[in-house]
Design an enzyme around this catalytic site. Structure first.
Site, mmCIF file in Angstrom:
data_model
loop_
_atom_site.group_PDB
_atom_site.id
_atom_site.type_symbol
_atom_site.label_atom_id
_atom_site.label_comp_id
_atom_site.label_asym_id
_atom_site.label_seq_id
_atom_site.Cartn_x
_atom_site.Cartn_y
_atom_site.Cartn_z
ATOM 1 N N ARG A 40 0.796 -1.225 0.000
ATOM 2 C CA ARG A 40 0.000 0.000 0.000
ATOM 3 C C ARG A 40 0.830 1.277 0.000
ATOM 4 O O ARG A 40 0.535 2.204 -0.741
ATOM 5 C CB ARG A 40 -0.942 0.018 1.207
ATOM 6 C CG ARG A 40 -1.893 -1.146 1.262
ATOM 7 C CD ARG A 40 -2.957 -0.982 2.330
ATOM 8 N NE ARG A 40 -3.906 0.064 1.987
ATOM 9 C CZ ARG A 40 -5.000 0.322 2.707
ATOM 10 N NH1 ARG A 40 -5.266 -0.385 3.790
ATOM 11 N NH2 ARG A 40 -5.824 1.284 2.350
ATOM 12 N N HIS A 86 -8.237 -3.688 -6.507
ATOM 13 C CA HIS A 86 -7.851 -3.046 -5.243
ATOM 14 C C HIS A 86 -9.000 -3.119 -4.251
ATOM 15 O O HIS A 86 -9.857 -2.222 -4.202
ATOM 16 C CB HIS A 86 -7.468 -1.582 -5.504
ATOM 17 C CG HIS A 86 -6.647 -0.962 -4.414
ATOM 18 N ND1 HIS A 86 -5.344 -1.336 -4.150
ATOM 19 C CD2 HIS A 86 -6.942 0.008 -3.518
ATOM 20 C CE1 HIS A 86 -4.864 -0.610 -3.155
ATOM 21 N NE2 HIS A 86 -5.818 0.211 -2.746
ATOM 22 N N TYR A 130 -19.390 13.258 -10.032
ATOM 23 C CA TYR A 130 -19.448 14.508 -10.788
ATOM 24 C C TYR A 130 -18.221 14.722 -11.676
ATOM 25 O O TYR A 130 -18.232 15.608 -12.522
ATOM 26 C CB TYR A 130 -19.580 15.697 -9.841
ATOM 27 C CG TYR A 130 -20.845 15.686 -9.022
ATOM 28 C CD1 TYR A 130 -22.094 15.641 -9.648
ATOM 29 C CD2 TYR A 130 -20.806 15.721 -7.639
ATOM 30 C CE1 TYR A 130 -23.257 15.628 -8.897
ATOM 31 C CE2 TYR A 130 -21.959 15.711 -6.882
ATOM 32 C CZ TYR A 130 -23.192 15.661 -7.521
ATOM 33 O OH TYR A 130 -24.335 15.649 -6.782
#
Length: 832
Positions: A40, A86, A130
């Site tokens: 990570r 992921h 958006y």
């Protein structure tokens, strides 16, 4: 009582191993830490990507969201990445996606975003539903040739799919875009760099694999390639030593400074304009903190702050007050707000293990990765070319024997029989025979035959090229260099971050405007400084203006002038000397009492400052000291080089004696002692031999009755200055030093001034020149500023004239000389 749960017989374990709990906890923690480190937090040294970034780009590649496609909803990209590669929170994936689209975070953004992806003001990106995104062109260079067996693939989290362990990465992304991440017990923080410089350094490393790290760094002393980090926000790097450590050791601290322009105005009210901020600085928060410091009076001289930034760049305008020094305001901003430290930690994964790498090692990891990618790609393309050549050879055999081939196929019972016949009759392979059987009749024309022969020749040339690359290391490296040059030509741009010489950190002294000030000290050890410009020069006999309001029972004991940047040696009546920075004294108004000196100088009870020497004058020679009881001592200035905060002993005093005055002397001049009763003696400086700091000194003047020494003056044999004498009641005179003949030490001296009831006792004596100025302060706090020329020039043994008019119960506390102040340059206040 019956139970619904059936009894389960105990089954003995096949193997039981006792483990100490601390060992199990240690191993489990290490496993967890490595999982975070590898899975990570840290980037791979080869492609410079963290797993989440790599998976986002690969998911976009699989979705076909390239730089040539239309934008796709970010939520769609995040969903595919999370569902296939992921298995973590969507917010973490979207944050990584948004950062790759921010041109203020990445030097060369990997994602082409459409919509609000955040700002330098710390505004968060809009919700993923958006915004839209697609790969940036340079990101495709990271994925180029991924389908040609250039990298290893591994199973995804549920083994449904495979994902690349690393991307082919034709771009040195780790250095170019940098990386930051916090793992368990370690962190990485690599700054971004200019693509052109990094590629030039990589090519140099390919050509000179044994080069030193210094050969890759471009400094004023060496002709390297990488000048330093190149932040997307520009700004300036101001310390090359930190750069050197970062590149040679993998760790270093850089000072990054905002880009500031000062717009000076003739009428005052200068402007300070900020056009670039340090990397990853939050503009809105920084402006807010500057405003807070202005409101809390931590920063002086600012009257307005405006943010005029737009899409074209940052522009923050700071309006200075008309009375403010813009350079001082600028230094205050740099000290507190516009300069930050960037700590470089070049930590990355090498073979799955975290390592701190220097600049050469970072480039070596990239070059070695590209060597492996090009080798595997060439082998993949060679295998394909050989397969194609094999097929073309079969087609050419068929064309050469077209009649027999057609007849054989026509007479065969089925396709398998035809393939078997072709293999037997013309020695074709199974693949060749299958291809010939599937050929259309139209491909047997003479034109088609010519095209096949031409293609076969091209394929043979390609095979030869690929074999050369695989068999010749120099050819393989040449391919890497050519591809890097193409990347540079396509994407490289000019530097944005400037490297400037390190002028040192901004000190507190830099934050104070340099000006002449008046320092007043009271008997109760209250001290303050005031600007000399607050006091207009007056004619002789003026009353002055208020310079301080001592508390009841207190009075001014010492006054002196200095520059705010001066370092002073302050001598006390008890024979101690302290070192003082003038700008450390509190600046207060004329009516303020001041601050207790114990907050600045560690004075004992009853200890007062009686003499001040500027360290600029203490270069060589001696310090001559005079005591109240007439003793004189000379000590080499070298004895006062190290004056610590607690002060040091300047001379030894008898119980009823005190230090009165100190002067810097060359060693071959004269000393003049003046007494309170108006006597003056002049003798050769050499008559008082040099002594150590612990010595008492020798007799300088033979005092009569209750007379005491008032001051000390150093002069030369042909000194054309005057001796200024000022009495407690405000009277004084100037007399040429030549009228005071040299005598033997320890004489009674000559009469200098009459000290009757009108004049009172002598307060101070000073050597003055015609162009000097005077600052006179009374015990009640009145300050008068005048010129030496205003004081009458008369002979010895006279009363003098009124210099400062005092109230009945007030007296002169001190007099100081301001050198080289021409009276014509300043207006004289005609008022009293």
């Amino acid at each position: 009582m019956s139970s619904d749960v059936p009894d389960t017989p105990d089954v003995p374990a096949e193997r039981v191993e006792p483990v100490r709990i601390e060992d199990e906890m240690e191993q489990s923690y290490i496993d967890y830490a490595m999982s975070v480190i590898v899975g990570r937090a840290l980037p791979d040294a080869r492609d410079g990507l963290k797993p989440v970034q790599r998976r986002i780009l690969y998911a976009m590649h699989e979705m076909g969201v390239t730089s040539r496609s239309s934008h796709r909803k970010s939520s769609s990209i995040v969903g595919d990445t999370m569902g296939n590669y992921h298995p973590h929170g969507d917010s973490a994936i979207y944050d990584a996606l948004a950062r790759m689209a921010q041109d203020f975070s990445l030097r060369y953004p990997l994602v082409d975003g459409q919509g609000n992806f955040g700002s330098v003001d710390g505004d968060p990106p809009a919700a993923m539903r958006y915004t839209e995104a697609r790969m940036a062109p340079i990101a495709e260079e990271l994925l180029d040739d991924i389908d040609k067996d250039t990298v290893d693939f591994e199973g995804n989290y549920d083994d449904r799919l495979t994902e690349p362990a690393v991307l082919p990465a034709a771009v040195p992304n780790l250095l170019v875009n940098g990386a930051s991440g916090i793992a368990v017990g370690m962190s990485t923080n690599l700054p971004p760099h200019n693509l052109g410089e990094v590629i030039d350094a990589a090519i140099h490393l390919i050509d000179h694999p044994d080069c030193a790290v210094a050969d890759l760094i471009d400094t004023p002393d060496s002709d390297g390639y990488i000048k330093g980090p190149d932040f997307p926000s520009g700004a300036k790097i101001v310390n090359r030593e930190g750069l050197w450590n970062a590149y040679t050791e993998g760790r270093g601290r850089l000072r990054v400074r905002a880009d500031i322009e000062t717009e000076y105005a003739d009428s005052g009210g200068d402007r300070i304009v900020i056009t670039e901020l340090p990397y990853q600085e939050n503009k809105a928060r920084r402006i807010e903190r500057i405003a807070d410091d202005v409101q809390n009076e931590k920063i002086d001289g600012i009257r307005d702050i405006r943010d005029e930034s737009d899409r074209n760049g940052i522009r923050v305008v700071i309006e200075c007050k008309r009375s403010a020094n813009a350079d001082v305001v600028r230094n205050q901003l740099l000290e507190h707000h516009l300069e930050r430290t960037f700590s470089v930690i070049s930590l990355a994964l090498v073979d799955g293990q975290p390592r701190v790498l220097n600049l050469k090692e970072l480039l070596e990891q990239f070059v070695e990765h590209r060597r492996e990618v090009v080798r595997r790609r060439s082998q993949f393309e060679l295998d394909e070319a050989e397969d194609r050549a094999h097929i073309l050879e079969g087609r050419l055999i068929a064309l050469d024997n077209v009649d027999g081939v057609v007849e054989l196929i026509r007479d065969s019972e089925d396709r398998d029989a035809a393939m078997a016949g072709l293999r037997t009759e013309y020695e074709l392979s199974e693949a060749q025979a299958e291809h010939v059987v599937r050929m259309q009749l139209g491909s047997l024309t003479s034109m088609e035959a010519g095209e096949i022969e031409a293609e076969y020749g091209d394929v043979q040339a390609e095979i030869q090229r690929l074999e050369t690359i695989l068999n010749d290391e120099s050819e393989l490296l040449g391919v890497i260099k050519d591809e890097l040059q193409e990347i540079k030509a396509e994407y490289a741009d000019e530097r944005r971050t400037e490297i400037i010489e390190d002028a040192g950190s901004v000190t507190r002294e830099d934050l104070i405007a340099e000006e002449q000030v008046v320092v007043a000290v009271s008997e109760s050890d209250y001290v303050k400084r005031m600007s000399l410009s607050d006091f207009d020069p007056q004619h002789r006999g003026g009353k002055g203006i208020i310079g301080s309001r001592p508390k009841e029972g207190d009075r001014i004991s010492t006054v002196f002038t200095a520059s705010t940047h001066d370092y002073l040696l302050c001598f006390t009546n008890q024979g101690q000397v302290y070192r003082l920075k003038v700008f450390e004294l509190p600046e207060m108004g004329r009516t303020a009492r001041g601050t207790s000196a114990v907050n600045i100088i560690d004075l004992d009870d009853g200890e007062e400052i009686t003499a001040v020497v500027n360290t600029d004058d203490v270069d060589q020679g001696y310090l001559a000291m005079a005591t109240r009881n007439g003793y004189v001592k000379r000590t080499a200035v070298s004895a006062f080089e190290n004056v610590h905060s607690g002060g040091i002993r300047a001379l030894r005093l008898e119980d009823d004696d005190s230090l009165v005055d100190v002067e810097v002397t060359p060693g071959d001049g004269d000393l003049l002692l003046g007494t309170r009763e108006g006597m003056t003696i002049r003798f050769a400086e050499s008559d008082a031999r040099p002594m150590g700091r612990s010595a008492r000194g020798v007799n300088g003047i033979d005092l009569e009755g209750e007379d005491r020494v008032a001051g000390l003056v150093a002069a030369t044999a042909d000194d054309d200055r005057h001796l200024l004498t000022v009495t407690k009641n405000g009277y004084g005179k100037r007399t040429p030093l030549s009228e005071y003949r040299r005598q033997s030490r320890y004489g009674k001296g000559l009469i200098d001034i009459k000290t009757d009831d009108r004049n009172g006792p002598v307060c101070a004596i000073n050597a003055v020149s015609e162009g000097d100025g005077l600052v006179i302060m009374s015990e009640a706090g009145q300050i008068m500023r005048t010129h030496v020329g205003e004081v009458s020039r008369i002979g010895r043994n006279t009363k003098g004239v009124v210099v400062m008019r005092l109230d009945d119960d007030d007296h002169v506390a001190g007099v100081d000389v301001v050198p080289n102040v021409e009276s014509d340059d300043e207006d004289v206040d005609e008022s009293d």
